[in-house]
Motif scaffolding. Structure first.
Motif, mmCIF file in Angstrom:
data_model
loop_
_atom_site.group_PDB
_atom_site.id
_atom_site.type_symbol
_atom_site.label_atom_id
_atom_site.label_comp_id
_atom_site.label_asym_id
_atom_site.label_seq_id
_atom_site.Cartn_x
_atom_site.Cartn_y
_atom_site.Cartn_z
ATOM 1 N N TRP A 186 2.775 9.919 4.875
ATOM 2 C CA TRP A 186 2.311 11.174 5.488
ATOM 3 C C TRP A 186 3.357 12.261 5.301
ATOM 4 O O TRP A 186 4.529 12.003 5.044
ATOM 5 C CB TRP A 186 2.059 10.973 6.984
ATOM 6 C CG TRP A 186 0.929 10.045 7.290
ATOM 7 C CD1 TRP A 186 -0.031 9.619 6.427
ATOM 8 C CD2 TRP A 186 0.650 9.408 8.533
ATOM 9 N NE1 TRP A 186 -0.894 8.761 7.046
ATOM 10 C CE2 TRP A 186 -0.503 8.612 8.345
ATOM 11 C CE3 TRP A 186 1.250 9.429 9.780
ATOM 12 C CZ2 TRP A 186 -1.058 7.858 9.364
ATOM 13 C CZ3 TRP A 186 0.702 8.681 10.808
ATOM 14 C CH2 TRP A 186 -0.449 7.903 10.592
ATOM 15 N N SER A 187 2.898 13.504 5.470
ATOM 16 C CA SER A 187 3.821 14.631 5.420
ATOM 17 C C SER A 187 4.675 14.665 6.685
ATOM 18 O O SER A 187 4.298 14.103 7.723
ATOM 19 C CB SER A 187 3.049 15.942 5.280
ATOM 20 O OG SER A 187 2.163 16.124 6.382
ATOM 21 N N GLU B 34 6.015 7.871 9.347
ATOM 22 C CA GLU B 34 5.492 8.830 8.358
ATOM 23 C C GLU B 34 5.880 8.418 6.942
ATOM 24 O O GLU B 34 5.059 8.489 6.016
ATOM 25 C CB GLU B 34 6.039 10.226 8.667
ATOM 26 C CG GLU B 34 5.458 10.849 9.929
ATOM 27 C CD GLU B 34 6.236 12.079 10.378
ATOM 28 O OE1 GLU B 34 5.766 12.765 11.300
ATOM 29 O OE2 GLU B 34 7.328 12.344 9.803
ATOM 30 N N LYS B 35 7.096 7.969 6.763
ATOM 31 C CA LYS B 35 7.535 7.568 5.420
ATOM 32 C C LYS B 35 6.774 6.349 4.938
ATOM 33 O O LYS B 35 6.334 6.279 3.785
ATOM 34 C CB LYS B 35 9.041 7.268 5.434
ATOM 35 C CG LYS B 35 9.913 8.508 5.589
ATOM 36 C CD LYS B 35 11.383 8.134 5.587
ATOM 37 C CE LYS B 35 12.267 9.358 5.744
ATOM 38 N NZ LYS B 35 13.709 9.001 5.747
ATOM 39 N N ALA C 236 0.812 -1.210 0.000
ATOM 40 C CA ALA C 236 0.000 0.000 0.000
ATOM 41 C C ALA C 236 0.842 1.255 0.000
ATOM 42 O O ALA C 236 0.435 2.286 -0.498
ATOM 43 C CB ALA C 236 -0.932 -0.002 1.212
ATOM 44 N N PHE C 237 2.054 1.223 0.557
ATOM 45 C CA PHE C 237 2.877 2.421 0.553
ATOM 46 C C PHE C 237 4.249 2.170 -0.066
ATOM 47 O O PHE C 237 5.214 2.818 0.258
ATOM 48 C CB PHE C 237 3.045 3.023 1.960
ATOM 49 C CG PHE C 237 3.174 2.028 3.060
ATOM 50 C CD1 PHE C 237 4.384 1.462 3.361
ATOM 51 C CD2 PHE C 237 2.057 1.663 3.799
ATOM 52 C CE1 PHE C 237 4.503 0.560 4.391
ATOM 53 C CE2 PHE C 237 2.173 0.749 4.826
ATOM 54 C CZ PHE C 237 3.394 0.203 5.116
ATOM 55 N N ARG D 134 6.348 15.602 10.113
ATOM 56 C CA ARG D 134 5.886 16.141 11.401
ATOM 57 C C ARG D 134 4.385 16.024 11.611
ATOM 58 O O ARG D 134 3.832 16.629 12.518
ATOM 59 C CB ARG D 134 6.330 17.606 11.566
ATOM 60 C CG ARG D 134 7.832 17.764 11.693
ATOM 61 C CD ARG D 134 8.218 19.216 11.846
ATOM 62 N NE ARG D 134 7.911 19.998 10.646
ATOM 63 C CZ ARG D 134 8.676 20.044 9.579
ATOM 64 N NH1 ARG D 134 9.811 19.361 9.551
ATOM 65 N NH2 ARG D 134 8.339 20.755 8.533
ATOM 66 N N SER D 135 3.711 15.260 10.746
ATOM 67 C CA SER D 135 2.281 15.023 10.977
ATOM 68 C C SER D 135 2.041 13.783 11.834
ATOM 69 O O SER D 135 0.957 13.626 12.409
ATOM 70 C CB SER D 135 1.555 14.858 9.637
ATOM 71 O OG SER D 135 2.042 13.715 8.939
ATOM 72 N N GLY D 136 3.053 12.923 11.935
ATOM 73 C CA GLY D 136 2.861 11.676 12.662
ATOM 74 C C GLY D 136 2.580 11.890 14.135
ATOM 75 O O GLY D 136 1.781 11.163 14.738
ATOM 76 N N LYS D 137 3.220 12.887 14.759
ATOM 77 C CA LYS D 137 3.017 13.086 16.194
ATOM 78 C C LYS D 137 1.589 13.533 16.495
ATOM 79 O O LYS D 137 1.038 13.185 17.543
ATOM 80 C CB LYS D 137 4.022 14.089 16.743
ATOM 81 C CG LYS D 137 3.901 15.496 16.183
ATOM 82 C CD LYS D 137 4.937 16.413 16.830
ATOM 83 C CE LYS D 137 4.771 17.857 16.348
ATOM 84 N NZ LYS D 137 5.739 18.757 16.994
ATOM 85 N N ILE D 138 0.973 14.277 15.577
ATOM 86 C CA ILE D 138 -0.421 14.696 15.774
ATOM 87 C C ILE D 138 -1.347 13.489 15.683
ATOM 88 O O ILE D 138 -2.234 13.294 16.521
ATOM 89 C CB ILE D 138 -0.815 15.759 14.743
ATOM 90 C CG1 ILE D 138 0.142 16.954 14.801
ATOM 91 C CG2 ILE D 138 -2.250 16.208 14.965
ATOM 92 C CD1 ILE D 138 0.139 17.678 16.122
#
Length: 365
Positions: free
Chosen positions: A334-335, A329-330, A201-202, A337-341
């Motif tokens: 995801w973009s 994230e990779k 998928a990624f 620094r979006s993973g922590k949110i």
């Protein structure tokens, strides 16, 4: 070390312990061992004396006793039965030991973490002092692994007793760095040769990157600790911790159940069903499992299913697999620094799931 001793004990056993066992169990003289190793007899003598002095440690003593009973009892008969060597078996055992050592040492590097070992128990636990919230159990360890860590001087106990508490040593921290590097090298080799563990998928993200582009550093936080502990030290715009203690406890509770779920006969449980698919509660297995590990698997499955797609993925990767946020994230596309949110949202929902479970249990009781 000569070939006879190398084929007798596992390769993870330190050189000094190998010579100690060969001297005390196999009856080989110090001069004979020194001659085989190509060193002075005083060197072997110092190694043997050092191991003998360390037998006051219950884990070291148990490790030596277990090695003696397993690899030196009736040695001549076993050598006759093992005429055909099995080269793949030691390699598999060494890789399993490295994987378990990496998991345990990472937990012991956390602030306030100790390995608690009780007498006559088959399992040990890693406990981390959470301050006012009390102690949090972060890992369950087989005593055989704990004995090996103590024998290699990666953990030590200042005051052995009915419940002995072990802490990681400077030698253990050095070994942890080497184990992390080895694990990353193996993962990089699998990825470069088409054996990446990431689902399809990624995989499309790697196809768009030029082959000449340098590989980015995968982990920014301290590799010896949990991503949750690293995030808990960060502050938001209001100066408050990015993750409060209740969210960290929810993630640690998922991790604890995940660790317990690996203790049954199916120690290679595959949780990939929850990655990028949301997961389903059902579990199918071919072998019978222990009740405790089965219940822990069910709790993990219910929690991940309640989180749903995306949230279950980041929770499993960061809380259970201890993957860094950059790597998560990779792999999920995801973009930066979006993973922590997303992880904080997953922990908030995970906390609500456990609160609802507790309320349901109270109503049933």
């Amino acid at each position: 070390m000569d070939n006879i001793m190398a084929s007798t004990v596992p390769t993870w056993v330190p050189e000094g312990a190998q010579r100690y066992l060969a001297h005390t169990e196999a009856g080989r003289s110090i001069r004979d061992l020194a001659r085989s190793a190509g060193c002075h007899a005083s060197t072997v003598l110092r190694q043997i004396r050092r191991i003998e002095m360390r037998r006051d440690d219950p884990l070291v003593d148990a490790a030596l006793q277990s090695l003696a009973e397993t690899h030196f009892a009736d040695q001549s008969r076993r050598q006759e039965e093992d005429d055909e060597p099995k080269p793949s078996e030691p390699a598999a055992k060494d890789e399993e030991f490295d994987r378990e050592a990496l998991r345990v040492l990472r937990r012991l590097c956390e602030t306030g973490a100790v390995l608690a070992v009780a007498e006559d128990m088959d399992k040990a636990v890693v406990v981390r002092d959470s301050g006012a919230a009390g102690a949090t159990r972060t890992a369950v360890v087989d005593c055989k692994i704990a004995q090996a860590l103590a024998l290699k001087d990666w953990i030590s106990c200042d005051n052995p007793g009915r419940i002995s508490r072990y802490r990681i040593t400077p030698t253990g921290r050095t070994a942890l760095g080497q184990l992390i590097a080895d694990a990353e090298n193996r993962a990089r080799a699998r990825a470069e040769y088409g054996m990446a563990e990431a689902p399809a998928a990624f995989q499309h993200r790697d196809a768009t990157r030029p082959s000449s582009a340098p590989r980015a550093r995968r982990i920014r936080y301290t590799a010896a600790e949990s991503p949750l502990v690293a995030l808990a030290r960060r502050r938001d715009r209001d100066g408050k911790p990015f993750l409060d203690e209740s969210l960290v406890r929810a993630g640690e509770r998922l991790r604890e159940d995940f660790e317990l779920a690996q203790l049954g006969p199916q120690v290679t449980q595959n949780w990939d069903r929850f990655l990028t698919g949301g997961g389903r509660v059902g579990f199918e297995g071919d072998a019978p499992v222990a009740r405790g590990s089965s219940e822990a698997r069910d709790r993990v499955a219910r929690a991940l299913s309640d989180l749903g797609s995306g949230l279950s993925d980041v929770a499993l990767r960061c809380c259970c697999y201890l993957e860094g946020l950059e790597l998560a994230e990779k792999r999920m596309g995801w973009s930066a620094r979006s993973g922590k949110i997303v992880l904080r949202i997953a922990l908030q929902r995970l906390k609500r799931h456990y609160e609802m479970q507790a309320e349901s249990d109270r109503r049933i009781g």
